[in-house]
Scaffold this motif. Sequence first.
Motif, PDB file in Angstrom:
ATOM      1  N   ASP A 114     -55.715 -13.128 -28.074  1.00  0.00           N
ATOM      2  CA  ASP A 114     -55.438 -14.556 -28.199  1.00  0.00           C
ATOM      3  C   ASP A 114     -56.423 -15.227 -29.154  1.00  0.00           C
ATOM      4  O   ASP A 114     -56.103 -16.243 -29.768  1.00  0.00           O
ATOM      5  CB  ASP A 114     -55.515 -15.220 -26.829  1.00  0.00           C
ATOM      6  CG  ASP A 114     -54.438 -14.703 -25.894  1.00  0.00           C
ATOM      7  OD1 ASP A 114     -53.252 -14.850 -26.232  1.00  0.00           O
ATOM      8  OD2 ASP A 114     -54.782 -14.126 -24.845  1.00  0.00           O
ATOM      9  N   ALA A 115     -57.630 -14.666 -29.268  1.00  0.00           N
ATOM     10  CA  ALA A 115     -58.631 -15.252 -30.162  1.00  0.00           C
ATOM     11  C   ALA A 115     -59.671 -14.204 -30.522  1.00  0.00           C
ATOM     12  O   ALA A 115     -59.888 -13.233 -29.788  1.00  0.00           O
ATOM     13  CB  ALA A 115     -59.312 -16.458 -29.504  1.00  0.00           C
TER      14      ALA A 115
ATOM     15  N   PHE B 263     -62.178 -15.466 -42.875  1.00  0.00           N
ATOM     16  CA  PHE B 263     -61.217 -14.903 -41.930  1.00  0.00           C
ATOM     17  C   PHE B 263     -60.046 -15.836 -41.644  1.00  0.00           C
ATOM     18  O   PHE B 263     -59.031 -15.386 -41.113  1.00  0.00           O
ATOM     19  CB  PHE B 263     -61.932 -14.546 -40.622  1.00  0.00           C
ATOM     20  CG  PHE B 263     -62.881 -13.385 -40.751  1.00  0.00           C
ATOM     21  CD1 PHE B 263     -62.547 -12.141 -40.247  1.00  0.00           C
ATOM     22  CD2 PHE B 263     -64.112 -13.539 -41.367  1.00  0.00           C
ATOM     23  CE1 PHE B 263     -63.415 -11.065 -40.359  1.00  0.00           C
ATOM     24  CE2 PHE B 263     -64.990 -12.462 -41.490  1.00  0.00           C
ATOM     25  CZ  PHE B 263     -64.638 -11.226 -40.994  1.00  0.00           C
ATOM     26  N   VAL B 264     -60.183 -17.100 -41.971  1.00  0.00           N
ATOM     27  CA  VAL B 264     -59.140 -18.073 -41.624  1.00  0.00           C
ATOM     28  C   VAL B 264     -57.785 -17.714 -42.227  1.00  0.00           C
ATOM     29  O   VAL B 264     -56.764 -17.694 -41.514  1.00  0.00           O
ATOM     30  CB  VAL B 264     -59.581 -19.498 -42.014  1.00  0.00           C
ATOM     31  CG1 VAL B 264     -58.441 -20.485 -41.810  1.00  0.00           C
ATOM     32  CG2 VAL B 264     -60.810 -19.921 -41.213  1.00  0.00           C
ATOM     33  N   PRO B 265     -57.701 -17.405 -43.544  1.00  0.00           N
ATOM     34  CA  PRO B 265     -56.374 -17.101 -44.099  1.00  0.00           C
ATOM     35  C   PRO B 265     -55.799 -15.768 -43.654  1.00  0.00           C
ATOM     36  O   PRO B 265     -54.599 -15.522 -43.837  1.00  0.00           O
ATOM     37  CB  PRO B 265     -56.627 -17.108 -45.613  1.00  0.00           C
ATOM     38  CG  PRO B 265     -58.081 -16.813 -45.775  1.00  0.00           C
ATOM     39  CD  PRO B 265     -58.746 -17.444 -44.586  1.00  0.00           C
TER      40      PRO B 265
ATOM     41  N   LYS C 293     -56.106 -16.835 -32.838  1.00  0.00           N
ATOM     42  CA  LYS C 293     -56.961 -17.992 -33.089  1.00  0.00           C
ATOM     43  C   LYS C 293     -58.392 -17.530 -33.334  1.00  0.00           C
ATOM     44  O   LYS C 293     -58.784 -16.420 -32.975  1.00  0.00           O
ATOM     45  CB  LYS C 293     -56.887 -18.951 -31.903  1.00  0.00           C
ATOM     46  CG  LYS C 293     -55.492 -19.549 -31.735  1.00  0.00           C
ATOM     47  CD  LYS C 293     -55.404 -20.526 -30.586  1.00  0.00           C
ATOM     48  CE  LYS C 293     -53.996 -21.126 -30.523  1.00  0.00           C
ATOM     49  NZ  LYS C 293     -53.839 -22.113 -29.424  1.00  0.00           N
ATOM     50  N   LEU C 294     -59.175 -18.409 -33.960  1.00  0.00           N
ATOM     51  CA  LEU C 294     -60.549 -18.075 -34.325  1.00  0.00           C
ATOM     52  C   LEU C 294     -61.539 -19.010 -33.641  1.00  0.00           C
ATOM     53  O   LEU C 294     -61.299 -20.214 -33.522  1.00  0.00           O
ATOM     54  CB  LEU C 294     -60.743 -18.157 -35.840  1.00  0.00           C
ATOM     55  CG  LEU C 294     -60.104 -17.046 -36.671  1.00  0.00           C
ATOM     56  CD1 LEU C 294     -60.294 -17.326 -38.162  1.00  0.00           C
ATOM     57  CD2 LEU C 294     -60.675 -15.675 -36.319  1.00  0.00           C
ATOM     58  N   VAL C 295     -62.664 -18.423 -33.234  1.00  0.00           N
ATOM     59  CA  VAL C 295     -63.749 -19.173 -32.603  1.00  0.00           C
ATOM     60  C   VAL C 295     -64.951 -19.108 -33.529  1.00  0.00           C
ATOM     61  O   VAL C 295     -65.416 -18.020 -33.884  1.00  0.00           O
ATOM     62  CB  VAL C 295     -64.115 -18.579 -31.232  1.00  0.00           C
ATOM     63  CG1 VAL C 295     -65.166 -19.448 -30.539  1.00  0.00           C
ATOM     64  CG2 VAL C 295     -62.872 -18.419 -30.353  1.00  0.00           C
TER      65      VAL C 295
ATOM     66  N   GLY D  49     -60.379 -24.911 -40.185  1.00  0.00           N
ATOM     67  CA  GLY D  49     -59.280 -24.086 -39.707  1.00  0.00           C
ATOM     68  C   GLY D  49     -59.582 -23.277 -38.461  1.00  0.00           C
ATOM     69  O   GLY D  49     -58.753 -22.436 -38.058  1.00  0.00           O
ATOM     70  N   PHE D  50     -60.723 -23.507 -37.839  1.00  0.00           N
ATOM     71  CA  PHE D  50     -61.040 -22.813 -36.596  1.00  0.00           C
ATOM     72  C   PHE D  50     -60.412 -23.563 -35.419  1.00  0.00           C
ATOM     73  O   PHE D  50     -60.247 -24.783 -35.457  1.00  0.00           O
ATOM     74  CB  PHE D  50     -62.550 -22.684 -36.438  1.00  0.00           C
ATOM     75  CG  PHE D  50     -63.168 -21.828 -37.504  1.00  0.00           C
ATOM     76  CD1 PHE D  50     -63.236 -20.452 -37.372  1.00  0.00           C
ATOM     77  CD2 PHE D  50     -63.647 -22.398 -38.678  1.00  0.00           C
ATOM     78  CE1 PHE D  50     -63.761 -19.659 -38.363  1.00  0.00           C
ATOM     79  CE2 PHE D  50     -64.174 -21.620 -39.686  1.00  0.00           C
ATOM     80  CZ  PHE D  50     -64.240 -20.248 -39.532  1.00  0.00           C
ATOM     81  N   ASP D  51     -60.103 -22.817 -34.386  1.00  0.00           N
ATOM     82  CA  ASP D  51     -59.417 -23.395 -33.234  1.00  0.00           C
ATOM     83  C   ASP D  51     -60.373 -23.786 -32.121  1.00  0.00           C
ATOM     84  O   ASP D  51     -60.077 -24.691 -31.333  1.00  0.00           O
ATOM     85  CB  ASP D  51     -58.396 -22.387 -32.695  1.00  0.00           C
ATOM     86  CG  ASP D  51     -57.394 -21.966 -33.756  1.00  0.00           C
ATOM     87  OD1 ASP D  51     -56.451 -22.731 -33.998  1.00  0.00           O
ATOM     88  OD2 ASP D  51     -57.572 -20.878 -34.342  1.00  0.00           O
ATOM     89  N   PHE D  52     -61.504 -23.090 -32.035  1.00  0.00           N
ATOM     90  CA  PHE D  52     -62.513 -23.345 -31.015  1.00  0.00           C
ATOM     91  C   PHE D  52     -63.891 -23.144 -31.632  1.00  0.00           C
ATOM     92  O   PHE D  52     -64.027 -22.521 -32.688  1.00  0.00           O
ATOM     93  CB  PHE D  52     -62.347 -22.391 -29.814  1.00  0.00           C
ATOM     94  CG  PHE D  52     -61.021 -22.487 -29.132  1.00  0.00           C
ATOM     95  CD1 PHE D  52     -60.824 -23.365 -28.081  1.00  0.00           C
ATOM     96  CD2 PHE D  52     -59.952 -21.699 -29.552  1.00  0.00           C
ATOM     97  CE1 PHE D  52     -59.592 -23.463 -27.457  1.00  0.00           C
ATOM     98  CE2 PHE D  52     -58.712 -21.777 -28.938  1.00  0.00           C
ATOM     99  CZ  PHE D  52     -58.530 -22.670 -27.888  1.00  0.00           C
ATOM    100  N   VAL D  53     -64.896 -23.674 -30.962  1.00  0.00           N
ATOM    101  CA  VAL D  53     -66.276 -23.393 -31.336  1.00  0.00           C
ATOM    102  C   VAL D  53     -67.004 -22.859 -30.106  1.00  0.00           C
ATOM    103  O   VAL D  53     -66.648 -23.172 -28.974  1.00  0.00           O
ATOM    104  CB  VAL D  53     -67.007 -24.639 -31.879  1.00  0.00           C
ATOM    105  CG1 VAL D  53     -66.345 -25.159 -33.146  1.00  0.00           C
ATOM    106  CG2 VAL D  53     -67.118 -25.727 -30.813  1.00  0.00           C
TER     107      VAL D  53
END
Length: 417
Positions: free
Chosen positions: A250-251, A313-315, A321-323, A341-345
């Motif tokens: 999922d991430a 890593f975003v593209p 999803k990316l943290v 473009g990150f979904d979480f930190v």
Amino acid sequence: MTDLSPDPFGPAQLGPVRLRNRVVKAATSEGRSPDGRVTDDLIDFHRGFAEGGVGMTTVAYCCVSRQGASAPGQIVMDAEAVPGLRRLTEAVHGAGAAISAQLGHAGVVAPKKLTGVTAVAPSRFVNPTSFAYCREIRRDEIATVIEQFADAAQVAVDAGFDAVELHFGHLYLPSSFLSPLINRRKDEYGGDIDNRSRLVREIAQRVRAVVGDRIAVIAKLDMDDGLPGSIWIDEALRTAQLLDGDATLDAIELTQGSSVYRPMYLFRGDVPVREFAKVMPPMLRPGVRVLGKGVMGNYPYEDLYMLSAARQFVPVMKNTKLVLLGGITNREHIETGMREGFDFVAMGRALLREPDLVNKMTADPGVRSRCNHNNKCMVTVFGRTHCVLDPAQRYGAEVPVLKRPSLPTSPATSEQT
């Protein structure tokens, strides 16, 4: 923040789990399980982050087997741990947050004095910090490790966790398979990066098959580890692409550095050499003082210090999803991550300093973290991990009440006191 950027403090979906915001408490070694089981101290530790506003808190380094431990007192994910883990998850849920269990096998970092067995690696290897010999893991043992991750994930489900974080970083066993410096195998687990990525993919696939859509599955993945000839961004991008194509995660939480050599590449900032020397055996202290910076590495701190690597890593991500991790201490940093473009930190040291920092940032966008990156918290993992600048964490929350001394009633009384 642009209109297209998500609200970092609004609800967010992580696989099957709904988080109240996009801030994750990163895994930080806790030292609150001296017998390898959940304690009230550990529950209070994570409940503090939940009450402080994080969307999800992460229980650091839960071993998939006793042979995979990296330090004393780590929780082993077996059936006996479930009752205590359930108390922990219920406490965090009661404070409004989700909770994740970080699952790991130490591999080359597993000390023989602790585990009783010789550490395993993809190929024969000598740990450059401990000088410990690591034998090559056999094919049948690889299959066993994969099942151990799956079994540990099932324990997490049984205990009420919302997510598991598969530790594929810092040159622990799965990560060491990604390293051409350590992995010199000639079978299907060695060679090019597609083969070296096979183990992490098989772990993720098996864990997903076990947990289904009951909990979220995250992986912590090294972008580079700071060792010449080892993991670097070009091949890490391919590993991430392969994991993304499998659609088992999922991430992915992006990280850097290793637990094998120069750990400051992960942390950045002050190198607490004197503090580390104090906790070493007396005969080793002079060497630590003299050679400590060389062994640990010396890298200046800067805000968002992983961003330049992580944005590559975003593209690449289509399904996952990316943290963003590393040097995130205020609301501006979090919003920058969302814009990029990150979904979480994920936040570590800043929350050790102020467990309620998320609540503070939500109430006042101008709040700045009090963490000064002295990194002395690193040394506290030998006891109870805490911020050395917080008296409540260092000395205990209870402050003794001192009674005001009464005034002497006569000169004779005064002379006797």
